[in-house]
Design a protein around this motif. Structure first.
Motif, PDB file in Angstrom:
ATOM      1  N   ILE A 132      43.037  86.338  79.682  1.00 41.19           N
ATOM      2  CA  ILE A 132      43.969  86.709  78.699  1.00 41.19           C
ATOM      3  C   ILE A 132      45.122  87.266  79.100  1.00 41.19           C
ATOM      4  O   ILE A 132      45.232  87.989  79.793  1.00 41.19           O
ATOM      5  CB  ILE A 132      43.419  87.663  77.459  1.00 41.19           C
ATOM      6  CG1 ILE A 132      44.313  87.567  76.188  1.00 41.19           C
ATOM      7  CG2 ILE A 132      43.282  88.991  77.952  1.00 41.19           C
ATOM      8  CD1 ILE A 132      43.492  88.050  75.037  1.00 41.19           C
ATOM      9  N   HIS A 133      46.344  86.514  78.617  1.00 42.42           N
ATOM     10  CA  HIS A 133      47.706  87.141  79.117  1.00 42.42           C
ATOM     11  C   HIS A 133      48.679  86.613  78.250  1.00 42.42           C
ATOM     12  O   HIS A 133      48.523  85.572  77.372  1.00 42.42           O
ATOM     13  CB  HIS A 133      48.019  86.433  80.536  1.00 42.42           C
ATOM     14  CG  HIS A 133      48.119  85.023  80.503  1.00 42.42           C
ATOM     15  ND1 HIS A 133      47.032  84.161  80.439  1.00 42.42           N
ATOM     16  CD2 HIS A 133      49.338  84.192  80.261  1.00 42.42           C
ATOM     17  CE1 HIS A 133      47.446  82.797  80.376  1.00 42.42           C
ATOM     18  NE2 HIS A 133      48.700  82.989  80.284  1.00 42.42           N
ATOM     19  N   ALA A 134      49.980  87.180  78.251  1.00 48.75           N
ATOM     20  CA  ALA A 134      51.108  86.426  77.605  1.00 48.75           C
ATOM     21  C   ALA A 134      52.009  86.105  78.587  1.00 48.75           C
ATOM     22  O   ALA A 134      52.301  86.740  79.721  1.00 48.75           O
ATOM     23  CB  ALA A 134      51.933  87.367  76.393  1.00 48.75           C
ATOM     24  N   ASP A 135      52.641  84.920  78.500  1.00 46.59           N
ATOM     25  CA  ASP A 135      53.440  84.483  79.891  1.00 46.59           C
ATOM     26  C   ASP A 135      54.739  85.502  79.940  1.00 46.59           C
ATOM     27  O   ASP A 135      55.178  85.793  81.348  1.00 46.59           O
ATOM     28  CB  ASP A 135      54.100  83.061  79.475  1.00 46.59           C
ATOM     29  CG  ASP A 135      52.864  82.154  79.789  1.00 46.59           C
ATOM     30  OD1 ASP A 135      51.893  82.400  79.236  1.00 46.59           O
ATOM     31  OD2 ASP A 135      52.903  81.060  80.415  1.00 46.59           O
ATOM     32  N   THR A 136      55.048  85.961  78.931  1.00 47.63           N
ATOM     33  CA  THR A 136      56.401  86.672  79.022  1.00 47.63           C
ATOM     34  C   THR A 136      55.953  88.264  79.963  1.00 47.63           C
ATOM     35  O   THR A 136      57.056  88.890  80.152  1.00 47.63           O
ATOM     36  CB  THR A 136      56.798  87.346  77.701  1.00 47.63           C
ATOM     37  OG1 THR A 136      55.850  87.854  76.822  1.00 47.63           O
ATOM     38  CG2 THR A 136      57.462  86.137  76.781  1.00 47.63           C
ATOM     39  N   PRO A 212      49.400  86.864  73.267  1.00 43.21           N
ATOM     40  CA  PRO A 212      48.300  86.866  74.401  1.00 43.21           C
ATOM     41  C   PRO A 212      47.462  85.550  74.114  1.00 43.21           C
ATOM     42  O   PRO A 212      47.357  85.087  72.719  1.00 43.21           O
ATOM     43  CB  PRO A 212      47.640  88.036  74.082  1.00 43.21           C
ATOM     44  CG  PRO A 212      48.452  88.819  73.581  1.00 43.21           C
ATOM     45  CD  PRO A 212      49.577  87.965  72.585  1.00 43.21           C
ATOM     46  N   HIS A 213      46.928  84.653  74.866  1.00 44.49           N
ATOM     47  CA  HIS A 213      46.228  83.496  74.941  1.00 44.49           C
ATOM     48  C   HIS A 213      45.574  83.258  76.268  1.00 44.49           C
ATOM     49  O   HIS A 213      45.610  84.229  77.355  1.00 44.49           O
ATOM     50  CB  HIS A 213      47.282  82.309  74.503  1.00 44.49           C
ATOM     51  CG  HIS A 213      48.216  82.101  75.883  1.00 44.49           C
ATOM     52  ND1 HIS A 213      49.433  83.028  75.812  1.00 44.49           N
ATOM     53  CD2 HIS A 213      48.377  81.426  76.910  1.00 44.49           C
ATOM     54  CE1 HIS A 213      50.144  82.466  76.711  1.00 44.49           C
ATOM     55  NE2 HIS A 213      49.463  81.696  77.345  1.00 44.49           N
ATOM     56  N   GLY A 214      44.576  82.337  76.108  1.00 47.99           N
ATOM     57  CA  GLY A 214      43.624  82.155  77.358  1.00 47.99           C
ATOM     58  C   GLY A 214      42.600  81.019  77.104  1.00 47.99           C
ATOM     59  O   GLY A 214      42.662  80.400  75.954  1.00 47.99           O
ATOM     60  N   CYS A 229      53.423  72.386  79.055  1.00 51.53           N
ATOM     61  CA  CYS A 229      54.616  72.302  79.877  1.00 51.53           C
ATOM     62  C   CYS A 229      55.777  72.911  79.148  1.00 51.53           C
ATOM     63  O   CYS A 229      55.659  73.041  77.811  1.00 51.53           O
ATOM     64  CB  CYS A 229      55.104  70.852  79.950  1.00 51.53           C
ATOM     65  SG  CYS A 229      56.733  70.690  80.658  1.00 51.53           S
ATOM     66  N   ARG A 230      56.619  73.824  79.642  1.00 57.67           N
ATOM     67  CA  ARG A 230      57.504  74.712  78.937  1.00 57.67           C
ATOM     68  C   ARG A 230      59.049  73.949  78.779  1.00 57.67           C
ATOM     69  O   ARG A 230      59.033  73.341  79.717  1.00 57.67           O
ATOM     70  CB  ARG A 230      57.631  76.004  79.550  1.00 57.67           C
ATOM     71  CG  ARG A 230      56.654  76.886  79.601  1.00 57.67           C
ATOM     72  CD  ARG A 230      56.373  77.338  80.902  1.00 57.67           C
ATOM     73  NE  ARG A 230      54.835  78.160  80.716  1.00 57.67           N
ATOM     74  CZ  ARG A 230      53.984  78.068  81.359  1.00 57.67           C
ATOM     75  NH1 ARG A 230      53.660  76.754  81.915  1.00 57.67           N
ATOM     76  NH2 ARG A 230      52.866  78.740  81.074  1.00 57.67           N
ATOM     77  N   PHE A 231      59.461  74.225  77.848  1.00 59.83           N
ATOM     78  CA  PHE A 231      60.955  73.814  77.488  1.00 59.83           C
ATOM     79  C   PHE A 231      61.684  74.833  76.994  1.00 59.83           C
ATOM     80  O   PHE A 231      61.023  75.855  76.223  1.00 59.83           O
ATOM     81  CB  PHE A 231      60.844  72.541  76.227  1.00 59.83           C
ATOM     82  CG  PHE A 231      60.062  71.236  76.686  1.00 59.83           C
ATOM     83  CD1 PHE A 231      60.711  70.259  77.243  1.00 59.83           C
ATOM     84  CD2 PHE A 231      58.861  71.253  76.640  1.00 59.83           C
ATOM     85  CE1 PHE A 231      60.253  69.038  77.537  1.00 59.83           C
ATOM     86  CE2 PHE A 231      58.120  69.981  76.935  1.00 59.83           C
ATOM     87  CZ  PHE A 231      58.786  68.917  77.510  1.00 59.83           C
TER      88      PHE A 231
HETATM   89 FE   LIG Z   1      49.968  81.126  79.793  1.00 60.95          FE
END
Ligand SMILES: [Fe+2]
Lengths: 269, 145
Positions: A132-136, A212-214, A229-231
């Motif tokens: 679990i994490h948040a990319d930010t 948070p996600h995973g 993919c990030r935009f």
């Molecule tokens: Fe992520």
């Protein structure tokens, strides 16, 4: 401000999508299938090449665990990524398959992640768990939109899980020490509040990676395949993921191009 | 005329570029692994001089040596001046030299289109880094919403 004097000219459809995204932290939309099909084909082709499958009719992605061992999965992932990022046609198809929702939530002058992530989670493979994490939390700008596409139907533990926005806010308020936990401890702490998002091939998930996600352990009988993919708006703030090394500008508009090249006629003074 | 077709000359920075300073041996390692991944034979790097903000002295030396490939550590080592960059691109097209950028995993494939994409990337970055004051811009924007 009443609507007659409002400066918010976003269309109704866009407002509806935005509202849902704000509320839930994600939204599911239909992909443009003609492009999604090409994405899946590229990945299948690379997968078949890696496992050396000749009779393609009898094999499919969801049964990948029948032809690949737990130890080989990372080699497969790298092989496929190496294969599909040779040129930008994969990226082009990716953008076009999700263009509507990207334009609604993010904008039309965009930067796109140069190397989208590929997830392959074999049933019962502990190594495929994404903590679990948040990319930010790791230097990703909150201006980014994550477009996540399943290549197989995902149910139960095959799905991505997320802590919805309201739950996140509530939990943050309750205990401010959560980020001092290990990711396993954090997962156990938040587990009851998490939402596993069921999704089918043909749909795309746009989600807010500041929540948070995973992936938990895949307990189903099929292999999970997805790409993310990030935009982001080209001119929005960048944090640790920079233009050039991580993002590429994909839809620089004409006026921006002209503006970048503009010179005053100083010689005429 | 290019003499060495599969050999790649490394080109690294001494001191700061685009706000970064990377030790030279680390730059070389990144260039080496880029070359390995792309079947190029890495030939020792030329380090740009760290004199009076020089950005292209050793680059020209590398261009004129006759290597088909020049591998930069990063695209942000290209000179700041658009004119100077254009001269470099023209020289590369004329002499069939391919420029590679290891961190960004990009290469110029020796045509005009690839160079124009490199320019778009550089100019987008200059716009973001130099022209937009995000803090004030976002604060003002929020006031108007
Ligand atoms: Fe992520």
């Amino acid at each position: 401000m009443n609507s007659e004097r409002s400066w918010d000219f976003r269309e109704n459809q866009e407002l509806v999508a935005s509202h849902e995204y704000i509320q839930e932290g994600y939204i599911i939309e239909k992909a443009d299938f003609q492009y999604l099909k090409l994405i899946k084909q590229d990945i299948e082709r690379a997968y078949f090449e890696f496992v050396n499958i000749v009779n393609k009719e009898t094999y499919n992605l969801e049964n990948a665990h029948l032809s690949i061992s737990h130890e080989k999965i990372n080699d497969l992932r790298l092989f496929i990524m190496q294969n599909i990022y040779q040129n930008t046609s994969f990226h082009r198809n990716y953008y076009y398959s999700a263009k509507n929702i990207i334009h609604s939530l993010c904008g039309n002058e965009l930067a796109m992640q140069k190397r989208p992530g590929l997830s392959i989670n074999l049933p019962q493979n502990q190594n495929d768990i994404l903590p679990i994490h948040a990319d930010t939390w790791n230097g990703v700008s909150p201006f980014e939109l994550n477009i996540w596409m399943p290549l197989v139907n995902c149910t139960e533990s095959m799905c991505l899980y997320i802590l919805k926005r309201d739950d996140y806010k509530r939990r943050l308020k309750q205990s401010k020490e959560l980020l001092r936990l290990t990711s396993d401890e954090l997962y156990n702490e938040l587990c009851d509040d998490l939402t596993w998002i069921p999704i089918e091939y043909g749909q795309i998930l746009a989600f807010d990676q500041s929540l948070p996600h995973g992936y938990s352990l895949n307990k189903e009988q099929y292999t999970h395949w997805s790409i993310n993919c990030r935009f982001k708006g080209l001119h929005t703030p960048y944090w640790d993921k920079k233009l050039g090394e991580y993002f590429m500008p994909i839809t620089v508009k004409n006026c921006t191009r002209l503006g970048m090249d503009y010179h005053h006629p100083e010689n005429w003074i | 005329m290019t003499k060495y077709t599969d050999q790649a000359r490394g080109y690294i920075a001494s001191g700061d570029f685009n706000g970064h300073r990377i030790p030279q041996h680390i730059q070389n390692q990144i260039i080496k692994s880029y070359c390995d991944a792309n079947s190029l034979k890495f030939v020792l790097s030329r380090a740009e001089y760290w004199i009076n903000g020089s950005t292209d002295c050793q680059l020209w030396a590398a261009l004129k040596e006759g290597f088909k490939h020049i591998v930069f550590y990063s695209i942000w080592q290209l000179p700041d001046s658009e004119n100077v960059r254009n001269k470099i691109y023209d020289y590369c097209i004329k002499n069939e030299i391919i420029l590679h950028f290891a961190v960004e995993r990009m290469c110029s494939i020796e045509n005009q289109l690839a160079f124009s994409e490199i320019e778009i990337l550089i100019k987008s970055n200059l716009l973001i880094v130099n022209e937009i004051d995000y803090n004030n811009h976002l604060i003002n924007l929020r006031k108007l919403m």
